[in-house]
Enzyme design. Structure first.
Site, PDB file in Angstrom:
ATOM      1  N   HIS A  83       2.652  17.460  -3.830  1.00 21.56           N
ATOM      2  CA  HIS A  83       1.389  17.926  -3.253  1.00 21.56           C
ATOM      3  C   HIS A  83       1.112  19.403  -3.555  1.00 21.56           C
ATOM      4  O   HIS A  83       0.087  19.936  -3.132  1.00 21.56           O
ATOM      5  CB  HIS A  83       1.370  17.706  -1.733  1.00 21.56           C
ATOM      6  CG  HIS A  83       1.085  16.280  -1.358  1.00 21.56           C
ATOM      7  ND1 HIS A  83      -0.190  15.770  -1.290  1.00 21.56           N
ATOM      8  CD2 HIS A  83       1.913  15.262  -1.059  1.00 21.56           C
ATOM      9  CE1 HIS A  83      -0.131  14.493  -0.952  1.00 21.56           C
ATOM     10  NE2 HIS A  83       1.133  14.155  -0.809  1.00 21.56           N
ATOM     11  N   SER A 138       3.387  16.581   3.139  1.00 17.06           N
ATOM     12  CA  SER A 138       2.123  15.875   2.960  1.00 17.06           C
ATOM     13  C   SER A 138       1.378  15.563   4.257  1.00 17.06           C
ATOM     14  O   SER A 138       0.171  15.378   4.229  1.00 17.06           O
ATOM     15  CB  SER A 138       2.365  14.593   2.180  1.00 17.06           C
ATOM     16  OG  SER A 138       3.298  13.779   2.861  1.00 17.06           O
ATOM     17  N   LYS A 173      -1.224  12.766  -8.619  1.00 21.13           N
ATOM     18  CA  LYS A 173      -2.060  13.371  -7.576  1.00 21.13           C
ATOM     19  C   LYS A 173      -3.076  14.319  -8.224  1.00 21.13           C
ATOM     20  O   LYS A 173      -4.048  13.859  -8.791  1.00 21.13           O
ATOM     21  CB  LYS A 173      -1.177  14.004  -6.520  1.00 21.13           C
ATOM     22  CG  LYS A 173      -0.467  12.910  -5.715  1.00 21.13           C
ATOM     23  CD  LYS A 173       0.458  13.372  -4.655  1.00 21.13           C
ATOM     24  CE  LYS A 173       0.962  12.156  -3.885  1.00 21.13           C
ATOM     25  NZ  LYS A 173       2.377  12.207  -3.585  1.00 21.13           N
TER      26      LYS A 173
HETATM   27  C1  LIG Z   1       3.322  11.068  -3.576  1.00 23.77           C
HETATM   28  C2  LIG Z   1       4.693  11.585  -3.633  1.00 23.77           C
HETATM   29  C3  LIG Z   1       5.633  11.022  -4.504  1.00 23.77           C
HETATM   30  C4  LIG Z   1       5.325   9.794  -5.332  1.00 23.77           C
HETATM   31  O1  LIG Z   1       4.556  10.106  -6.445  1.00 23.77           O
HETATM   32  P1  LIG Z   1       3.926   8.930  -7.328  1.00 23.77           P
HETATM   33  O2  LIG Z   1       3.680   9.566  -8.631  1.00 23.77           O
HETATM   34  O3  LIG Z   1       2.711   8.457  -6.627  1.00 23.77           O
HETATM   35  O4  LIG Z   1       4.972   7.855  -7.419  1.00 23.77           O
HETATM   36  C5  LIG Z   1       6.885  11.590  -4.588  1.00 23.77           C
HETATM   37  N1  LIG Z   1       7.216  12.659  -3.828  1.00 23.77           N
HETATM   38  C6  LIG Z   1       6.354  13.206  -2.956  1.00 23.77           C
HETATM   39  C7  LIG Z   1       6.760  14.394  -2.150  1.00 23.77           C
HETATM   40  C8  LIG Z   1       5.059  12.685  -2.823  1.00 23.77           C
HETATM   41  O5  LIG Z   1       4.193  13.238  -1.968  1.00 23.77           O
END
Ligand SMILES: *Cc1c(COP(=O)(O)O)cnc(C)c1O
Length: 395
Positions: free
Chosen positions: A213, A185, A243
């Site tokens: 992502h 990310s 996301k």
């Molecule tokens: C954003 C993210 C999460 C968390 O996801 P949420 O649904 O916001 O709890 C988990 N793993 C990775 C790799 C992320 O980038």
């Protein structure tokens, strides 16, 4: 209040503030779209994970409203007791189909998913090989399992092979897992899944890819695993519904046996109330939209290419991203914070990311273009970048 707690909180808060690490959280008036409003100011938003603009899509809003009418606003119980409604089942079937796996299970968030899924299969007699840049929820999920955690240098396949060999030959562990983000990310680089699968075969590693992502972004939306055509090879495909999907929630896609096991062993599934029916319906609608057309995905990549090219042409260091994530690497932490503050004054919201989220000396602004940005919005952002970049002597 306990005096010990009072002193602890006062000291800890002051310490964060002194070190410039205290994050003031801003309040958005209205939706999180390509433009946002904060304290009456309209800003180009380059900091959301709403890659496809689905968080404000009319079709998702409608699906969410219809589900509330039909099922109510809350699921009423944990899934295993009586909180599984038809819409939860339909969402999971849609996810499995989209990911090309036998089955899928939905959790309340991506974070929760990593809390539940890792410890459902790994324990203190096992080892987990984990990329050093993995997301915090993976790190916490690994710790919770009690397995031995072995850090792997970021995307370093020689290091992975050497440590997989060592762990395997030591005879100390019942099972060995390799965990990686699909898309990292902070830099926007992609995990080397074809090499990972080869190494996994050689040492019988369980493979776990958290594609938070990558989902909605890579593989025309189906994710990084699909991008490499490896849906049959990766044991756990993790994703988030929070996301690109634009709602909230997380999921694991995999074999039927794996999903059946998670439904009886993953603790956030067993002991925490399920997604609301509206969340499930909106997420399912997002998957339908992505299945029917790749238009939003194409627009996302076009916008990202445009922004990257413009920022690089101005002389900014945009790193080595392979995805729409567009870092502008500044280096010095204070200068990075100042850059964000000045951009904000110029009508652009691009959050600074500094140590400990990224290594010291690599402070950056992380830009997240989305399918919902217009070229005019991106041009406005680029103009502000040029102005502030010159003013601060970065370009
Ligand atoms: C954003 C993210 C999460 C968390 O996801 P949420 O649904 O916001 O709890 C988990 N793993 C990775 C790799 C992320 O980038």
């Amino acid at each position: 209040m306990s005096k010990l707690l009072k002193d602890y909180l006062a000291k800890s808060l002051q310490d964060k503030k002194d070190r410039g690490l205290y994050n003031e959280i801003q309040i958005l008036d209205g939706a999180n779209g390509p433009m946002i409003q904060i304290e009456g100011q309209e800003l180009v938003n380059l900091s959301s994970n709403n890659y496809l603009g689905l968080a404000t899509d009319d079709r998702l809003i409608k699906a969410s409203q219809t589900a509330a009418d039909q099922y109510g606003v809350g699921a009423g119980a944990v899934r295993t007791i009586n909180g599984t409604q038809r819409i939860h089942q339909e969402l999971e079937e849609a996810i499995a189909k989209f990911k090309g796996t036998e089955a899928a299970i939905a959790f309340q968030s991506g974070f929760n998913c990593n809390m539940g899924a890792i410890s459902a299969v790994m324990d203190k007699n096992d080892a987990i090989l984990s990329d050093e840049l993995n997301h915090a929820s993976i790190i916490d999920g690994c710790r919770l399992s009690g397995a031995k955690i072995i850090r792997i240098k970021h995307s370093d396949m020689a290091d992975l092979r050497a440590k997989a060999k060592e762990a395997s030959e030591s005879g100390l562990y019942n099972k060995i897992m390799y965990i990686t983000d699909g898309v990292f990310s902070m830099d926007g680089d992609v995990a080397k899944l074809p090499e990972i699968v080869e190494i996994a075969k050689e040492f019988d590693l369980i493979t776990y890819v958290d594609d938070a992502h990558g989902s909605g972004v890579m593989g025309q939306g189906a994710g990084t695993v699909k991008h490499f055509g490896l849906a049959k090879e990766i044991d756990f495909q993790i994703g988030t519904l929070s996301k690109a999907i634009g709602v909230v929630g997380g999921y694991v896609a995999g074999s039927k046996d794996l999903i059946d096991w998670l439904k009886v062993a993953a603790r956030p599934f067993l002991f925490s109330t399920s997604l609301t029916p509206s969340d499930a319906a909106a997420a399912k609608e997002a998957i339908t939209i992505m299945t029917q057309s790749t238009e939003l995905n194409e627009k996302l990549w076009q916008n990202a290419a445009y922004l990257k090219e413009k920022l690089a042409a101005l002389g900014f260091n945009t790193g080595h991203s392979e995805t729409p994530i567009t870092p502008v690497i500044v280096g010095d932490e204070n200068l990075t914070q100042k850059f964000t503050k000045r951009l904000y004054e110029e009508g652009v919201y691009a959050k600074s990311i500094v140590f400990p989220t990224v290594p010291l000396g690599t402070g950056r602004l992380r830009n997240m273009p989305t399918a919902a940005h217009t070229q005019a919005m991106l041009d406005q952002a680029v103009d502000a970048y040029e102005k502030v970049g010159r003013e601060l002597g970065i370009i």
